[in-house]
Write an enzyme that holds these catalytic residues in place. Structure first.
Site, PDB file in Angstrom:
ATOM      1  N   CYS A  70       0.818  -1.224   0.000  1.00 38.53           N
ATOM      2  CA  CYS A  70       0.000   0.000   0.000  1.00 38.53           C
ATOM      3  C   CYS A  70       0.843   1.261   0.000  1.00 38.53           C
ATOM      4  CB  CYS A  70      -0.931  -0.007   1.209  1.00 38.53           C
ATOM      5  SG  CYS A  70      -1.936   1.492   1.342  1.00 38.53           S
ATOM      6  N   ARG A  73      -0.142   4.587   2.972  1.00 39.09           N
ATOM      7  CA  ARG A  73      -0.057   4.307   4.402  1.00 39.09           C
ATOM      8  C   ARG A  73       0.186   5.510   5.301  1.00 39.09           C
ATOM      9  NH1 ARG A  73       4.281  -0.246   4.701  1.00 39.09           N
ATOM     10  NH2 ARG A  73       4.630   0.005   2.468  1.00 39.09           N
ATOM     11  N   TRP A 241      -9.214   5.223  -0.268  1.00 40.93           N
ATOM     12  CA  TRP A 241      -9.808   5.686  -1.519  1.00 40.93           C
ATOM     13  C   TRP A 241      -8.877   5.321  -2.661  1.00 40.93           C
ATOM     14  CZ3 TRP A 241      -9.194   9.378   2.533  1.00 40.93           C
ATOM     15  CH2 TRP A 241      -7.981  10.077   2.510  1.00 40.93           C
ATOM     16  N   GLU A 246      -5.144   3.007 -10.479  1.00 41.62           N
ATOM     17  CA  GLU A 246      -5.777   1.688 -10.254  1.00 41.62           C
ATOM     18  C   GLU A 246      -6.922   1.488 -11.242  1.00 41.62           C
ATOM     19  OE1 GLU A 246      -6.230   2.493  -5.725  1.00 41.62           O
ATOM     20  OE2 GLU A 246      -6.080   0.321  -5.963  1.00 41.62           O
TER      21      GLU A 246
HETATM   22  N1  ARG Z   1      -6.732  -2.153  -7.002  1.00 44.33           N
HETATM   23  C1  ARG Z   1      -8.037  -2.468  -6.504  1.00 44.33           C
HETATM   24  C2  ARG Z   1      -9.090  -1.997  -7.492  1.00 44.33           C
HETATM   25  O1  ARG Z   1      -8.769  -1.356  -8.445  1.00 44.33           O
HETATM   26  C3  ARG Z   1      -8.286  -1.833  -5.152  1.00 44.33           C
HETATM   27  C4  ARG Z   1      -7.245  -2.095  -4.085  1.00 44.33           C
HETATM   28  C5  ARG Z   1      -7.298  -1.156  -2.915  1.00 44.33           C
HETATM   29  N2  ARG Z   1      -7.056   0.202  -3.337  1.00 44.33           N
HETATM   30  C6  ARG Z   1      -7.078   1.289  -2.535  1.00 44.33           C
HETATM   31  N3  ARG Z   1      -6.855   2.440  -3.065  1.00 44.33           N
HETATM   32  N4  ARG Z   1      -7.312   1.169  -1.246  1.00 44.33           N
HETATM   33  O2  ARG Z   1     -10.258  -2.211  -7.328  1.00 44.33           O
END
Ligand code: ARG
Length: 365
Positions: A70, A73, A241, A246
């Site tokens: 992560c 953090r 978030w 991602e």
């Molecule tokens: N990578 C995952 C997704 O795209 C989520 C993982 C957690 N990500 C976060 N920003 N807490 O759905």
């Protein structure tokens, strides 16, 4: 009195946790000693021990702090922890999960949240979730192609076997699949009004809206096991978030996920015949601009990868100052877009596992 090997190991883990937790919370040495003694007796009598509420709360924060994958953090101390260990039925669990979604979403002003359900006891998991995230899109295999999210194909099939029917759109939110020990899992639809979603638009490339992409606001990981002081919590969904990449560089871009880069390149008029035109890279950048812009316009919290990397650097500094070693999984920490533009790329991280932490676990039986 001598403890059996298992109990001895649990006691060892517990004592290690209590010492570090109590030191961080500035509780006295006497209190540590007393608590460890108390835990030793409880383990001797029952084979396990029960955390105090403040131990669960701080332990969950430590688990986030120790999460090597992560990048977010820095904010570990701001985690909101709901202690729902008393819940025994799937119906009640569903209520608590609905509350988690509503609280965490907060109309777009996302709050990092974890809900901790009952721990494993004598090898039994009182409650388990089958979902990877509380909100995630279904995936349907169709001949050689896939509708929706390919990562959800197995779970979608299972939901269908249990009587669920999706609309077969690319963005059907899966129901929650909750299981009580020894019983069949039960399905619960997440009420529509709880699911905040963001349509993907672009500040200049207006045609991007025509691709009708969207994504949900809050990623709530729900299949990992939380380990605090040797006590395992197999159901402890948590969220922060999103970081834009991602969604923009993985979920919507990966060829085996939503595979949107060819469509984006097309509306940008790029030459997709030659990889040397870097159409993939150009489309990636615009798609990521679109994601950042869309969440901003929708008033939903989301961080860009440059800001996230800077925040991670502050985290590293703070941890050093507290005398703690920062562990990390480099392959996960570097963003999938312009990784070498962040400091993370240019240094090694030790991927040592420190507890409390979150762990992957097998699907329920
Ligand atoms: N990578 C995952 C997704 O795209 C989520 C993982 C957690 N990500 C976060 N920003 N807490 O759905």
């Amino acid at each position: 009195m001598v403890l059996s090997a298992n109990r001895n190991e649990l006691f060892h883990e517990a004592a290690k946790f209590i010492y570090s937790c109590y030191v961080e919370l500035e509780l006295s040495y006497e209190e540590q000693i007393m608590r460890v003694k108390e835990i030793e007796e409880e383990i001797m009598q029952s084979g396990t021990y029960t955390h105090k509420e403040f131990e669960v709360k701080h332990g969950a924060k430590m688990a986030w702090r120790n999460s090597n994958r992560c990048i977010g953090r820095l904010l570990w101390e701001s985690l909101e922890v709901f202690d729902e260990r008393q819940v025994t039925t799937v119906e009640e669990a569903f209520d608590k999960l609905a509350h988690h979604i509503r609280y965490a979403t907060n109309e777009g002003d996302i709050r990092s949240t974890i809900t901790v359900f009952a721990p494993r006891k004598h090898g039994v998991d009182p409650l388990r979730l089958w979902n990877h995230q509380l909100i995630r899109y279904a995936g349907y295999e169709q001949d050689s192609s896939v509708i929706g999210d390919s990562t959800s194909i197995e779970l979608t099939k299972m939901c269908e076997r249990l009587g669920w029917k999706g609309e077969r759109s690319a963005f059907d939110v899966l129901p929650l699949v909750i299981q009580e020990d020894g019983k069949l899992p039960k399905l619960f639809d997440v009420p529509k009004e709880l699911i905040k979603e963001v349509p993907i638009i672009h500040p200049e490339l207006k045609d991007i809206a025509d691709l009708e992409m969207k994504w949900y606001a809050v990623p709530i990981i729900s299949n990992m096991l939380l380990d605090i002081g040797g006590i395992e919590y197999p159901m402890a969904p948590f969220n922060g978030w999103y970081m834009g990449t991602e969604i923009g560089a993985r979920n919507l871009a990966d060829p085996d996920r939503y595979n949107m880069l060819p469509s984006v390149a097309k509306l940008m008029g790029l030459n997709t015949k030659s990889s040397r035109s870097l159409w993939i890279d150009k489309a990636l950048v615009e798609l990521n601009i679109a994601v950042l812009h869309s969440y901003q316009e929708a008033g939903v919290t989301l961080v860009d990868h440059h800001t996230a990397a800077k925040q991670f650097k502050v985290f590293e500094k703070k941890e050093r100052e507290c005398g703690r070693q920062v562990t990390g999984n480099w392959t996960w920490l570097i963003p999938p877009l312009s990784p070498a533009a962040t400091h993370i790329y240019h240094k090694p991280y030790k991927n040592d596992i420190v507890t409390p932490n979150f762990f992957t676990q097998k699907d329920p039986e």
